[in-house]
Write an enzyme that holds these catalytic residues in place. Structure first.
Site, PDB file in Angstrom:
ATOM      1  N   SER A 137       0.812  -1.213   0.000  1.00 54.85           N
ATOM      2  CA  SER A 137       0.000   0.000   0.000  1.00 54.85           C
ATOM      3  C   SER A 137       0.850   1.270   0.000  1.00 54.85           C
ATOM      4  O   SER A 137       0.327   2.369  -0.209  1.00 54.85           O
ATOM      5  CB  SER A 137      -0.944   0.013   1.207  1.00 54.85           C
ATOM      6  OG  SER A 137      -0.215   0.038   2.418  1.00 54.85           O
ATOM      7  N   HIS A 138       2.166   1.136   0.227  1.00 54.67           N
ATOM      8  CA  HIS A 138       3.051   2.296   0.215  1.00 54.67           C
ATOM      9  C   HIS A 138       4.199   2.125  -0.781  1.00 54.67           C
ATOM     10  O   HIS A 138       5.158   2.898  -0.760  1.00 54.67           O
ATOM     11  CB  HIS A 138       3.614   2.549   1.608  1.00 54.67           C
ATOM     12  CG  HIS A 138       2.601   3.067   2.564  1.00 54.67           C
ATOM     13  ND1 HIS A 138       1.680   2.253   3.174  1.00 54.67           N
ATOM     14  CD2 HIS A 138       2.335   4.323   3.007  1.00 54.67           C
ATOM     15  CE1 HIS A 138       0.893   2.970   3.949  1.00 54.67           C
ATOM     16  NE2 HIS A 138       1.271   4.234   3.864  1.00 54.67           N
ATOM     17  N   ASP A 193      -4.694   1.163   2.178  1.00 55.18           N
ATOM     18  CA  ASP A 193      -5.247  -0.189   2.169  1.00 55.18           C
ATOM     19  C   ASP A 193      -6.714  -0.178   1.744  1.00 55.18           C
ATOM     20  O   ASP A 193      -7.194  -1.122   1.117  1.00 55.18           O
ATOM     21  CB  ASP A 193      -5.096  -0.836   3.545  1.00 55.18           C
ATOM     22  CG  ASP A 193      -3.655  -1.205   3.859  1.00 55.18           C
ATOM     23  OD1 ASP A 193      -2.900  -1.484   2.906  1.00 55.18           O
ATOM     24  OD2 ASP A 193      -3.277  -1.212   5.043  1.00 55.18           O
TER      25      ASP A 193
END
Length: 339
Positions: free
Chosen positions: A41-42, A182
């Site tokens: 998610s990053h 997320d």
């Protein structure tokens, strides 16, 4: 693909969209590191947001941060509407020096944009034998329980400490029930969210990520406990730093912006100043970890990152072909880049 190749290509994309050489290198390394460690998610997922924000003119990809030495244990940085990561890099050596001289040092960054994984901001200090704690606020996407008005960011907290065996013990978690990234990933994948994650535009509980992203909001984790932590982060990243609260972020005149212009605070501690001549700090941390493990097969926070990192070093980083093609396409001129 190899980590170095990923960093090089991501850097090319960021330079093509208005970043300076140094800023592009810093962001690309952070993004590739998160992808390598399994923090999807990053990782590559964030590249579209970086580029969209640069093209919107909301962030200055060539900003040169101004570092201010304001007290024996305090460093302040004005990121000049640039990204937080290069602002942190500009102050890192001074912060470490002050922590070792005084036993503790604080870093306050304002006028900055943060979109990366926060654990990467603190891990490097622990690798040098220091303790680090960092908080950052963001855009208002979290409601106070009982309210329908988003006021907090996801407001993550990251902590890292050296230990006697293995890599640093660290954690990085949002004070919301789920990280906003997320939720976006779940929406793209068509997945429902766990109960208690968020509310829709009318304040009704929902497990639909699209309802949260389209006028709804996330909830803090742990009811009043997560709420208090979210408030603490807002105070440390806005009131203390001289930055914006999450609810004050207004990017309405910059369509396509994804990175909130807020603040970040980081506290670094030299543990040798704490215990004096007692048992070495890293060994004491290790004793706690071993006692926890003695009760059964448990998984410590962030423990999965190290095997993922080792596997990437051996085998390369597995990349979704369609996602990679979309990132490569971001190098093509859509260039009304004003940053």
């Amino acid at each position: 693909m190899s980590f170095d190749d990923m960093v090089a290509t991501l850097g090319d994309v960021l330079r093509a969209n208005g970043c300076s050489e140094q800023v592009a290198q810093t962001l690309a390394t952070n993004c590739a590191s998160a992808e390598r460690d399994g923090s999807k998610s990053h990782g590559l997922f964030r590249m579209e947001g970086y580029v969209s924000t640069l093209r919107s003119g909301w962030v200055d990809g060539r900003a040169i941060p101004v570092v201010e030495d304001v007290a024996p244990g305090f460093v302040r940085v004005d990121a000049r509407n640039g990204f937080t990561l290069p602002a942190h890099d500009a102050a890192r050596a001074l912060v470490e020096e002050k922590a070792r001289q005084n036993g503790i040092a604080a870093l306050a960054i304002r006028n900055s944009h943060h979109l990366g994984a926060l654990y990467l901001d603190v891990e490097s200090y622990a690798e040098k034998g220091l303790i680090a704690l960092s908080v950052v606020n963001s855009m208002a996407v979290v409601v106070h329980p009982g309210s329908t008005k988003p006021v907090y960011g996801t407001n993550p907290i990251a902590f890292a400490t050296p230990r006697a065996e293995g890599g640093p013990f660290l954690f990085d978690f949002a004070t919301s029930a789920m990280a906003h990234g997320d939720v976006q990933v779940a929406a793209k994948q068509g997945r429902q969210l766990p109960p208690g994650t968020g509310v829709d535009a009318n304040g009704a509980p929902t497990q639909d990520p699209n309802a949260i992203l389209s006028g709804g909001a996330l909830l803090p984790f742990g009811a009043h406990k997560g709420t208090a932590l979210a408030m603490m982060v807002e105070i440390l990243c806005a009131a203390l730093v001289g930055g914006q609260y999450s609810y004050e972020v207004d990017w309405s005149e910059h369509p396509g912006a994804h990175t909130p212009r807020t603040g970040q605070t980081l506290i670094v501690i030299d543990p040798t100043a704490g215990a004096g001549n007692l048992a070495p700090f890293a060994q004491r941390v290790e004793a706690l970890i071993q006692e926890i493990r003695s009760g059964g097969p448990v998984r410590l926070p962030s423990e999965e990152r190290y095997p993922a990192r080792e596997a990437a070093a051996r085998n390369g980083i597995a990349v979704d072909a369609a996602q990679w093609d979309a990132i490569l396409a971001l190098k093509a001129p859509a260039q009304t880049v004003t940053a």
